[in-house]
Design a protein around this motif. Structure first.
Motif, PDB file in Angstrom:
ATOM      1  N   VAL A   1      30.039  30.723  30.675  1.00  0.00           N
ATOM      2  CA  VAL A   1      28.521  30.360  31.653  1.00  0.00           C
ATOM      3  C   VAL A   1      28.682  31.190  32.128  1.00  0.00           C
ATOM      4  CG1 VAL A   1      27.704  29.669  33.506  1.00  0.00           C
ATOM      5  CG2 VAL A   1      28.819  27.674  31.979  1.00  0.00           C
ATOM      6  N   PHE A  61      27.783  19.924  43.773  1.00  0.00           N
ATOM      7  CA  PHE A  61      26.422  20.328  42.541  1.00  0.00           C
ATOM      8  C   PHE A  61      25.325  20.999  44.054  1.00  0.00           C
ATOM      9  CE2 PHE A  61      27.365  20.640  37.864  1.00  0.00           C
ATOM     10  CZ  PHE A  61      28.437  20.266  38.083  1.00  0.00           C
ATOM     11  N   ARG A  62      25.556  19.769  45.194  1.00  0.00           N
ATOM     12  CA  ARG A  62      24.013  20.133  46.050  1.00  0.00           C
ATOM     13  C   ARG A  62      24.169  20.918  46.767  1.00  0.00           C
ATOM     14  NH1 ARG A  62      20.865  19.008  43.121  1.00  0.00           N
ATOM     15  NH2 ARG A  62      19.731  17.314  43.373  1.00  0.00           N
ATOM     16  N   LEU A  85      28.118  22.788  32.844  1.00  0.00           N
ATOM     17  CA  LEU A  85      28.223  22.156  34.084  1.00  0.00           C
ATOM     18  C   LEU A  85      27.067  20.967  34.449  1.00  0.00           C
ATOM     19  CD1 LEU A  85      29.078  25.342  34.859  1.00  0.00           C
ATOM     20  CD2 LEU A  85      28.884  24.812  37.244  1.00  0.00           C
ATOM     21  N   SER A  86      26.098  21.213  33.761  1.00  0.00           N
ATOM     22  CA  SER A  86      24.589  20.697  33.199  1.00  0.00           C
ATOM     23  C   SER A  86      25.536  18.571  32.663  1.00  0.00           C
ATOM     24  CB  SER A  86      23.243  20.547  32.808  1.00  0.00           C
ATOM     25  OG  SER A  86      24.232  22.188  31.388  1.00  0.00           O
ATOM     26  N   LEU A  87      26.187  18.970  31.973  1.00  0.00           N
ATOM     27  CA  LEU A  87      26.432  17.769  31.551  1.00  0.00           C
ATOM     28  C   LEU A  87      27.402  16.999  32.254  1.00  0.00           C
ATOM     29  CD1 LEU A  87      27.669  18.887  28.302  1.00  0.00           C
ATOM     30  CD2 LEU A  87      25.835  17.384  28.316  1.00  0.00           C
ATOM     31  N   LYS A 114      29.986   1.174  32.686  1.00  0.00           N
ATOM     32  CA  LYS A 114      29.579  -0.302  32.781  1.00  0.00           C
ATOM     33  C   LYS A 114      30.256  -1.387  32.498  1.00  0.00           C
ATOM     34  CE  LYS A 114      24.263   1.196  33.434  1.00  0.00           C
ATOM     35  NZ  LYS A 114      23.955   1.875  32.443  1.00  0.00           N
ATOM     36  N   SER A 146      28.926  12.520  35.711  1.00  0.00           N
ATOM     37  CA  SER A 146      30.531  12.344  36.417  1.00  0.00           C
ATOM     38  C   SER A 146      29.829  11.523  36.779  1.00  0.00           C
ATOM     39  CB  SER A 146      31.316  13.270  36.114  1.00  0.00           C
ATOM     40  OG  SER A 146      30.974  14.451  36.863  1.00  0.00           O
ATOM     41  N   ASP A 147      30.473  10.682  38.738  1.00  0.00           N
ATOM     42  CA  ASP A 147      30.200  10.841  39.381  1.00  0.00           C
ATOM     43  C   ASP A 147      31.380  11.474  40.608  1.00  0.00           C
ATOM     44  OD1 ASP A 147      29.479   7.857  38.925  1.00  0.00           O
ATOM     45  OD2 ASP A 147      31.654   7.134  37.971  1.00  0.00           O
ATOM     46  N   GLY A 175      28.005   6.426  29.535  1.00  0.00           N
ATOM     47  CA  GLY A 175      27.754   6.145  31.086  1.00  0.00           C
ATOM     48  C   GLY A 175      27.746   4.656  30.576  1.00  0.00           C
ATOM     49  N   TYR A 217      27.628  17.591  35.706  1.00  0.00           N
ATOM     50  CA  TYR A 217      26.662  16.760  36.734  1.00  0.00           C
ATOM     51  C   TYR A 217      25.462  15.643  36.311  1.00  0.00           C
ATOM     52  CZ  TYR A 217      23.506  16.534  40.507  1.00  0.00           C
ATOM     53  OH  TYR A 217      22.402  16.253  41.055  1.00  0.00           O
ATOM     54  N   TYR A 218      25.749  15.347  34.470  1.00  0.00           N
ATOM     55  CA  TYR A 218      24.737  14.012  34.418  1.00  0.00           C
ATOM     56  C   TYR A 218      25.041  13.180  34.551  1.00  0.00           C
ATOM     57  CZ  TYR A 218      21.931  11.956  31.044  1.00  0.00           C
ATOM     58  OH  TYR A 218      21.067  10.634  30.085  1.00  0.00           O
ATOM     59  N   THR A 225      30.231  14.091  42.576  1.00  0.00           N
ATOM     60  CA  THR A 225      29.733  14.981  42.087  1.00  0.00           C
ATOM     61  C   THR A 225      27.958  15.571  42.801  1.00  0.00           C
ATOM     62  OG1 THR A 225      29.966  13.996  40.129  1.00  0.00           O
ATOM     63  CG2 THR A 225      28.197  15.492  40.045  1.00  0.00           C
ATOM     64  N   GLU A 226      27.679  14.631  43.269  1.00  0.00           N
ATOM     65  CA  GLU A 226      26.389  14.833  44.270  1.00  0.00           C
ATOM     66  C   GLU A 226      26.651  16.338  45.264  1.00  0.00           C
ATOM     67  OE1 GLU A 226      23.459  13.439  42.838  1.00  0.00           O
ATOM     68  OE2 GLU A 226      22.541  14.959  44.139  1.00  0.00           O
ATOM     69  N   PRO A 251      19.983  18.203  28.773  1.00  0.00           N
ATOM     70  CA  PRO A 251      19.906  17.739  30.739  1.00  0.00           C
ATOM     71  C   PRO A 251      20.118  18.592  31.826  1.00  0.00           C
ATOM     72  CG  PRO A 251      22.347  18.077  29.211  1.00  0.00           C
ATOM     73  CD  PRO A 251      21.096  18.938  28.368  1.00  0.00           C
ATOM     74  N   LYS A 252      19.579  18.601  33.281  1.00  0.00           N
ATOM     75  CA  LYS A 252      19.988  19.835  33.954  1.00  0.00           C
ATOM     76  C   LYS A 252      20.089  19.820  35.312  1.00  0.00           C
ATOM     77  CE  LYS A 252      15.110  20.289  33.958  1.00  0.00           C
ATOM     78  NZ  LYS A 252      14.647  19.514  32.605  1.00  0.00           N
ATOM     79  N   ILE A 253      20.623  20.719  35.625  1.00  0.00           N
ATOM     80  CA  ILE A 253      21.558  19.897  37.474  1.00  0.00           C
ATOM     81  C   ILE A 253      20.276  19.269  37.996  1.00  0.00           C
ATOM     82  CG2 ILE A 253      22.425  21.118  39.272  1.00  0.00           C
ATOM     83  CD1 ILE A 253      23.760  22.341  37.040  1.00  0.00           C
ATOM     84  N   GLY A 254      20.770  18.501  38.468  1.00  0.00           N
ATOM     85  CA  GLY A 254      19.922  17.370  38.892  1.00  0.00           C
ATOM     86  C   GLY A 254      19.266  16.266  38.387  1.00  0.00           C
ATOM     87  N   VAL A 255      19.230  16.089  37.501  1.00  0.00           N
ATOM     88  CA  VAL A 255      18.727  14.469  36.917  1.00  0.00           C
ATOM     89  C   VAL A 255      20.428  13.984  36.439  1.00  0.00           C
ATOM     90  CG1 VAL A 255      18.304  14.034  34.186  1.00  0.00           C
ATOM     91  CG2 VAL A 255      17.233  16.214  35.165  1.00  0.00           C
ATOM     92  N   ARG A 256      20.510  12.599  36.720  1.00  0.00           N
ATOM     93  CA  ARG A 256      21.638  12.193  36.511  1.00  0.00           C
ATOM     94  C   ARG A 256      21.295  10.858  36.094  1.00  0.00           C
ATOM     95  NH1 ARG A 256      25.187  11.843  41.185  1.00  0.00           N
ATOM     96  NH2 ARG A 256      26.820  11.343  39.852  1.00  0.00           N
ATOM     97  N   PHE A 257      22.286  10.438  35.330  1.00  0.00           N
ATOM     98  CA  PHE A 257      22.407   9.212  34.402  1.00  0.00           C
ATOM     99  C   PHE A 257      22.391   8.206  35.216  1.00  0.00           C
ATOM    100  CE2 PHE A 257      23.710   6.622  30.513  1.00  0.00           C
ATOM    101  CZ  PHE A 257      24.372   5.409  30.838  1.00  0.00           C
ATOM    102  N   ARG A 280      17.643   8.147  32.190  1.00  0.00           N
ATOM    103  CA  ARG A 280      19.028   8.061  31.485  1.00  0.00           C
ATOM    104  C   ARG A 280      18.118   9.443  29.821  1.00  0.00           C
ATOM    105  NH1 ARG A 280      22.453   3.915  29.213  1.00  0.00           N
ATOM    106  NH2 ARG A 280      21.961   4.041  27.019  1.00  0.00           N
ATOM    107  N   LEU A 281      18.475  10.166  30.205  1.00  0.00           N
ATOM    108  CA  LEU A 281      17.619  11.296  29.093  1.00  0.00           C
ATOM    109  C   LEU A 281      17.742  10.583  27.406  1.00  0.00           C
ATOM    110  CD1 LEU A 281      19.054  14.513  29.794  1.00  0.00           C
ATOM    111  CD2 LEU A 281      17.207  14.244  30.558  1.00  0.00           C
TER     112      LEU A 281
END
Lengths: 323, 329, 282, 315
Positions: free
Chosen positions: A184, D239-240, D211-213, D199, D218-219, D195, D215-216, D235-236, A257-263, A267-268
């Motif tokens: 990156v 990253f925040r 990183l975006s994966l 569950k 993981s807890d 995900g 973030y999307y 994670t929140e 996926p973007k920083i800010g979007v979470r599963f 859900r993307l």
């Protein structure tokens, strides 16, 4: 509107295989304007690398089947060996996908550069200052010139190839997936260096090929999205991202996926199904199996509609705007 | 780089040590204990029995304990004493070999070097066009497949017997005595042609095929594609590819050396060319074990030294080894 | 590369087809030859000496009046036997040592490779001479053994490289986390992938063994009983066949050896083209 | 109590001729994983994230340190205990095409699972279970079974490997860069599968350089740099509110649609120097001070469930 440096019309480049023709680039048309960075995006197997490499070096199993690519008034696809040799490097050059492995391991960098330049009746001495200036842009010391490729890291070799490929200040530079193999942090520095080289007139315009739309958003003025060997959509970056037209572009952007979007909260959605096999592929829009808005007309080949500058190849836009 | 060479040197020393040990072990431990078999057989010849009997026991030191025999063997080796030849009694083996060594080298060295140079050029040239490739490849295969000595027989028959162009026996005609006179040299070269060319042609085939495959591989490499993408001429691309393709050929030369030497020995026998091969043959026919063992050691020594020289040469021409020591043993 | 694709390319590769025909014919000749030849014993004196090829003696006779064709077919049988036994022995040993060195790695690899390099440098013929010279009785089986035991080094190096590259492939890791026992992994996952490569190595070893045996026979260290192509050449040289114009005695055995070995090399290149497409497009 | 605990894990590789110098691929790493949680290991190439994955799967032996699973040290498990461990801990690898032995049909990966873990299940029952798990990962068994690996796409192969996991009741899955070879369109669906697995109570170690994966999906996130964890936590929060300069630099260099880089300003983070300093990021760190070179470093709790390996973190 700046005049077009490179005009490609209905270009067809197929791969000859024992079972028939793989129609990798099947009737692609676009313009590359002077001083512009045209991003070409698309999934693996959509033909973007074949297009990029095909413009510079057409070797078997690639076969030029039809259409034309006008650069400097000449169709560079149909030139004789002698003519094409002059055009390569002087008018059109490439930073290949295999840049980290593009330097002859048993020759000093200086020797490689000198031999290459002599092929275009120039020489290392003649371009010494230019070389040193460009090395500074890509953060490489002059000492590199006396070293062998084996003594350099992958990242350094790639940046060296960036300098070498643009020493003749070509009109068009094809950058083929130069960021995919990078981490990156180095990715951003390479994009920034390419931008700086363009500012310093190392080349007039760039065809930047990658599957990563996020990188394209940073550097491309216009983006051309390809799918299964054909052009899906071409348009200015900002408009493409805010208001994509072609269903494929829409779904592609939605799946990033973007920083800010979470599963956990949202859900993307990916694009169901798989790209078609291009071996002896028939007519019709190639995205129709996976397209949620496909209808009867999609069985025929969609032409490229022009909506005041934005081009999209989809029957939904037959009458100007979306049905 | 120095590390690479010292490691290579260690390997060759161990190899030499290993070879000498084999040379010492085999006569003593082979089934049927050939030494006793030898002594009993020679003992029946009335005149030579006393001399050979004592000579054998002394030479093999059979009475002494094994480790002592081994040490004596090494001590004798360093003194250059390889024992006395039975077949050319009483000449010491070392002298017999020393006399025949130049003949072997005069044929072997030029054949190896010339075939390497010409073979590689030819292989690179043939890889250019498919038509040429289909035509030349079977020839190269036949050449490299032929046993060295048989090809000698073939040439001797064709050029010697049928067309009577060249003599097919000996290093010089019997009437001559070796001297540096012009007449002798011409006669010597006249006899030299057939053994040289049979070795030269068979080796040529091997190098050509090796180069043909290597250069195709190099021409497919990314750096060749990159050069072509930047408008480089075919000659520059081929020059780079040839330079890189020759490197593995040099290592190939080192590995092939053993078989090449063996080939030259057998070819000497066809032309009764008085090199090491020829006297080795005589040694075998007359069961002159000391001569056989002496030849064995000389051949090994020669091959090891040649291998080491080639390794040094390889380090000079391949920067990859020089710059970072990653060379495999 | 599925079996179907392999068959597709195999049947179209001119080199492989040519090689199969020639080798098939020679094996047929070796098996049937001694029965169809009018003379049973290759060493028997069945006619006048120095006779060129004629109806009675298809390949003529040598100085002593022995039938060359009979000797040739018996010799061919011996050479193919040595090639088979010596070649497969060398391949098996090379496979084992190369595999263990490649798969185990560490100091075992270092040790085995040093041993391999030592044997690789020593000219095999010189080694064979020393061993054969001291063997009181030499049958073709013993000859095949000593050739097999000295010809394996470069197979070991090639197999080691293969094992090294296959070992790190992820399907091996997948097998290991499925709690497969190491032996099952070796023979179930890794070995099958090397079979095509090992077969090609065997072809070269087969040819190499024949050349080595012929060399040994020629300098007089061949089998003490029976007939081989090398012995024919040795006798032909000893008795000055070519000086006396008897080309059929001196040339034909060598030509047959060259044909076998050349065909094996051509087959090897053909298989290489099938397995590695880069050469195919040449 | 978390069911997988990694304590002071270290893995060194010998370098150079006699292996005098040492490369610390994993350098004294400790973390824990609770049930049905996704923990992402994020780092650039050479950060040691893959090595940790291989250590958890017992494909490598550590130089020192322990991995405790259900109270037992993983590296002391023998025969039957190990088989039971693999029944509960499994892995999916980066290159789908290299994860399948090219000369067999893909069905073999299922057969191996039955042979090794569920021998008591009869053949007819096996086929039914295989088809059921294939459907649950969104694949059509009739298009998949009986095919060779090179006849399927990367996305299909990765899903098959996940289906294989579902045959066993796996509690911990090590997913090492499983989507980096896939196209954008199939990438997200495979992530969503992970995900769904979470569950159903499965924990996942998600190893990635993107990183975006991380973030999307993981807890918790662990940011790794040259063998050490430099920042870890929810994670929140990570990253925040990134604290460690390396994490900040990473977040700045992630390209994002809609967020433009300022390309005029030079961005040259990359000068890999020796790691003689106690803080490995010393030679690239914009906020470094003299004592960063020598002082001993340990994790500092910046906020609840958010720790950083940096001397200036506490300040």
């Amino acid at each position: 509107m700046r005049d077009a440096l490179l005009t490609v019309r209905d270009l067809k480049i197929y791969y000859r295989t024992l079972y028939g023709y793989v129609k990798a680039v099947d009737g692609v048309a676009f313009e590359l304007r002077d001083g512009e960075v045209l991003g070409i995006a698309g999934e693996s197997g959509c033909g973007k690398s074949t297009l990029g490499n095909g413009l510079v070096l057409l070797k078997p199993p690639m076969k030029y089947v039809g259409g034309e690519a006008i650069l400097d008034g000449k169709n560079i696809m149909a030139l004789s060996q002698k003519e094409i040799k002059r055009i390569r490097y002087e008018k059109i050059s490439i930073i290949p996908q295999y840049a980290m492995d593009a330097l002859n391991p048993t020759k000093k960098i200086r020797q490689i550069v000198d031999d290459l330049l002599r092929e275009h009746n120039s020489s290392f001495e003649e371009k010494r200052e230019l070389i040193e200036e460009r090395l500074a842009i890509v953060n490489l010391s002059k000492k590199v010139l006396n070293m062998y490729p084996i003594e350099l890291s992958g990242g350094m070799k790639q940046r060296l190839v960036m300098v070498i490929s643009t020493l003749m200040n070509p009109d068009v530079l094809v950058a083929d997936e130069i960021t995919s193999a990078l981490d990156v942090s180095t990715q951003r520095s390479v994009v920034q260096m390419l931008y700086e080289m363009k500012e310093k007139k190392a080349m007039k315009s760039i065809i930047f090929i990658t599957h990563d739309l996020a990188v394209l958003y940073q550097i491309a003025d216009r983006i051309m999205v390809m799918y299964a060997g054909k052009v899906a959509e071409i348009g200015p970056t900002e408009e493409m991202v805010r208001n994509p037209l072609h269903p494929y572009t829409k779904m592609l952007l939605a799946s990033l996926p973007k920083i800010g979007v979470r599963f956990v909260n949202e859900r993307l959605k990916g694009i169901p199904g798989y790209p078609p096999n291009l071996l002896n592929i028939g007519p019709g829009c190639r995205f129709r199996e996976r397209c949620p808005k496909a209808f009867a007309k999609c069985e025929q080949d969609p032409p490229i509609f022009d909506l005041n500058g934005r081009k999209v190849s989809c029957w939904l836009f037959e009458r100007g705007d979306e049905r | 780089m120095r590390k690479y060479l010292t490691k290579k040197a260690i390997i060759y020393l161990i190899t030499f040590f290993f070879a000498v040990t084999i040379d010492w072990v085999i006569p003593r431990f082979m089934p049927g204990n050939p030494i006793h078999f030898l002594i009993s057989r020679f003992a029946t010849l009335p005149e030579a029995v006393k001399v050979i009997q004592s000579y054998f026991t002394q030479a093999f030191g059979l009475d002494k304990p094994l480790h002592e025999q081994y040490l004596n063997f090494w001590r004798a080796l360093f003194r250059g004493d390889l024992g006395i030849s039975i077949y050319l009694y009483p000449q010491p083996v070392a002298k017999v070999i020393a006399r025949s060594l130049p003949y072997t080298l005069i044929v072997l060295l030029p054949a190896v070097l010339l075939s390497f140079a010409v073979g590689n050029r030819l292989g690179a040239f043939v890889a250019k066009k498919r038509k040429l490739d289909n035509f030349a490849l079977p020839i190269f295969y036949t050449l490299t497949a032929a046993p060295y000595f048989w090809f000698g027989i073939l040439l001797a028959w064709l050029l010697g017997v049928v067309f009577r162009l060249f003599p097919i026996a000996g290093a010089y005609s019997f009437a001559m005595t070796p001297s540096f006179s012009w007449r002798f040299i011409v006669n010597f070269l006249y006899h030299w042609v057939l053994p040289f060319s049979s070795l030269f042609l068979v080796m040529l085939g091997g190098w050509a095929i090796g180069m043909r495959n290597m250069i195709i591989y190099e021409l497919e490499a990314n750096y060749s594609r990159y050069l072509e993408s930047l408008g480089a001429s075919q000659s520059l691309i081929r020059r780079y590819a040839y330079r890189n393709a020759i490197l593995p050929q040099v290592t190939g030369l080192a590995i092939q050396l053993g078989t090449v030497v063996a080939g030259s020995l057998t070819t000497e026998i066809v032309f009764s060319y008085p090199g090491i091969g020829y006297i080795l043959m005589q040694g075998i026919l007359n069961q002159d074990y000391f001569l056989i063992q002496g030849c064995f050691l000389f051949i090994i020594l020669g091959v090891l030294i040649a291998n080491f020289l080639i390794d040094i040469f390889y380090v000079i021409i391949d920067p990859r080894i020089r710059k970072s020591y990653t060379g495999e043993v | 590369m599925t079996r179907k694709e392999f068959a597709y390319f195999f049947l179209r590769n001119k080199k492989v087809i040519f090689a199969m025909c020639v080798l098939g014919f020679l094996t047929f000749l070796a098996v049937v030859g001694p029965y169809i030849s009018p003379y049973k014993d290759p060493l028997a004196f069945v006619g006048l000496g120095y006779q060129p090829p004629s109806k009675q003696h298809w390949l003529g006779t040598n100085t002593f009046g022995q039938d060359i064709f009979t000797q040739l077919v018996h010799g061919l049988r011996t050479s193919l036997f040595v090639g088979l036994v010596g070649g497969s022995l060398a391949t098996v040993i090379g496979l084992l040592i190369g595999f263990v060195a490649g798969y185990r790695g560490g100091w075992i690899d270092e040790l085995l490779m040093m041993f391999t390099n030592i044997l690789m440098v020593i000219p095999t013929l010189a080694l064979l001479i020393i061993i054969a010279a001291y063997l009181p009785y030499r049958g073709i089986f013993i000859q095949s053994l000593i050739i097999g035991f000295t010809a394996w080094p470069w197979t070991a190096r090639a197999v080691r490289a293969q094992a090294l590259s296959l070992k790190t492939r992820e399907f091996v890791d997948l097998a290991r986390i499925t709690a497969r026992r190491p032996l099952k992994i070796i023979f179930g996952e890794i070995m099958p992938n090397m079979m095509s490569y090992v077969f090609m190595v065997f072809i070269l070893q087969f040819g190499g063994a024949i050349l080595a045996a012929t060399g040994l026979d020629f300098i007089g260290l061949g089998p003490t009983r029976g007939m081989s192509l090398g012995i024919m050449l040795q006798q032909a040289t000893l008795w000055n066949a070519i000086q006396l114009g008897m080309w059929w005695w001196a040339i034909t055995p060598g030509a047959v050896i060259t044909l076998i070995v050349a065909t094996l090399y051509i087959m090897n290149t053909g298989l290489d083209e099938i397995f590695n497409p880069k050469l195919r497009e040449m | 109590m978390s069911f997988l605990v990694v304590q002071n894990l270290t893995k060194e590789y010998p370098l150079g001729l006699l292996g005098k110098e040492k490369l610390k691929a994993v350098d004294d790493v400790s973390f824990e994983i609770e049930r049905s949680k996704i923990v992402s290991l994020i780092g650039e190439s050479g950060s040691g994230k893959t090595t940790i994955g291989k250590l958890v799967l017992r494909l490598l032996k550590p130089t020192s340190g322990r991995i405790v699973f259900d109270g037992k040290d993983v590296f002391s498990l023998r025969k039957e205990e190990l088989r039971d461990y693999y029944r509960r801990v499994q892995g999916v690898f980066q290159d789908p095409f290299s994860s399948f032995n090219p000369i067999y049909k893909i069905d073999r990966v299922f057969d191996m699972v039955f042979e090794e873990f569920l021998p008591e299940v009869k053949a007819s029952e096996r086929k039914a279970r295989i088809e059921q798990v294939l459907v649950s990962v969104g694949l059509n068994p009739s298009q998949i079974l009986g095919k060779y690996p090179h006849q399927l796409s990367g996305g299909q192969l990765q899903r098959i490997l996940i289906a294989r996991i579902l045959l066993l009741d796996v509690e911990l899955l090590v997913a090492d860069e499983i989507i980096s070879m896939l196209d954008a369109s199939t990438r997200v669906d495979v992530l969503n599968l992970l995900g769904d697995l979470k569950k159903r109570g499965m924990s996942v170690i998600f190893i990635t350089h993107d990183l975006s994966l991380g973030y999307y999906i993981s807890d918790e996130a662990l940011i790794m740099y040259r063998g050490s964890i430099v920042e870890m936590g929810d994670t929140e929060k990570v990253f925040r509110n990134p604290v460690h300069p390396y994490t900040r630099m990473l977040l700045e260099s992630v390209p994002e649609v809609g967020k433009k880089w300022d390309l005029r300003e030079r961005f040259t983070p990359e000068l890999i120097g020796g790691d003689s300093a106690s803080c490995k990021y010393y030679d690239r760190c914009p906020i470094r001070e003299r004592h960063c070179r020598t002082a001993h470093l340990q994790m500092v709790e910046v906020e609840e469930n958010h720790k950083v390996l940096c001397l200036k973190a506490g300040a």
